[in-house]
Design an enzyme around this catalytic site. Structure first.
Site, PDB file in Angstrom:
ATOM      1  N   CYS A 122       0.867  -1.175   0.000  1.00  0.00           N
ATOM      2  CA  CYS A 122       0.000   0.000   0.000  1.00  0.00           C
ATOM      3  C   CYS A 122       0.907   1.228   0.000  1.00  0.00           C
ATOM      4  O   CYS A 122       2.105   1.108  -0.250  1.00  0.00           O
ATOM      5  CB  CYS A 122      -0.997  -0.011   1.162  1.00  0.00           C
ATOM      6  SG  CYS A 122      -0.276   0.188   2.777  1.00  0.00           S
ATOM      7  N   CYS A 148      -4.873  -1.102  -0.978  1.00  0.00           N
ATOM      8  CA  CYS A 148      -5.376   0.265  -0.877  1.00  0.00           C
ATOM      9  C   CYS A 148      -6.879   0.270  -1.050  1.00  0.00           C
ATOM     10  O   CYS A 148      -7.437  -0.577  -1.731  1.00  0.00           O
ATOM     11  CB  CYS A 148      -4.738   1.138  -1.953  1.00  0.00           C
ATOM     12  SG  CYS A 148      -2.946   1.108  -1.891  1.00  0.00           S
ATOM     13  N   CYS A 183      -3.362   3.620  -5.472  1.00  0.00           N
ATOM     14  CA  CYS A 183      -2.524   2.476  -5.125  1.00  0.00           C
ATOM     15  C   CYS A 183      -1.219   2.534  -5.905  1.00  0.00           C
ATOM     16  O   CYS A 183      -1.226   2.887  -7.083  1.00  0.00           O
ATOM     17  CB  CYS A 183      -3.233   1.176  -5.478  1.00  0.00           C
ATOM     18  SG  CYS A 183      -4.032   0.411  -4.094  1.00  0.00           S
TER      19      CYS A 183
END
Length: 148
Positions: A7, A79, A87
């Site tokens: 992430c 994400c 992301c």
């Protein structure tokens, strides 16, 4: 088999995923986590939640995807999309999937509401990891279905 949970900040969702995966997975499989713009520290609520669940947090820290100790076989971005989050795109030739999970670290509210958000995030991540570990064959399609 090395799985990278990726992430942006690598302080909450990806670390929850890494620790939970390593807690549940067979010994030959290993998860790591990283961020494209690491926060430099783990979210204290994520660490506390893992400890309450009996999952070790020893050795986990927020790190950059530029500092990975291994080359991953699979990259799973975690994400969320509710906040318009971008992301990171891992471009190496690996199997990739996206499991959208909103960041509980951004929840504002009472202590109970914030804790409930962290618990829900953990529940979603754990269920997806359990589904991953139960797959008869790991394919991009199967991994993407888990994230839906």
């Amino acid at each position: 088999m090395n799985i990278l949970f990726l992430c942006t900040g690598n302080s909450c969702r990806s670390v929850l995923s890494e620790a939970t995966f390593n807690h549940l997975a067979p010994p030959a499989w290993r998860a790591i986590s990283a961020g494209s713009q690491p926060a430099g520290k783990l979210h204290p609520r994520a660490v506390a939640l893992l400890q309450r669940k009996g999952i070790s947090t020893e050795g986990y820290f927020s790190k950059s995807w530029n500092d990975l100790p291994v080359t991953p076989d699979i990259v799973i971005t975690v994400c969320g999309s509710a906040a318009g989050e971008t992301c990171p795109a891992y471009l190496a030739p690996v199997l990739r999937a996206h499991w959208s999970v909103d960041d509980p670290g951004h929840v504002v509210g009472t202590e109970e509401e914030i804790e409930a958000a962290f618990e829900e995030t953990y529940r979603i991540i754990r269920a997806r990891i359990e589904a991953f570990l139960a797959l008869p064959a790991i394919t991009k399609e199967a991994l993407e279905r888990i994230g839906c």
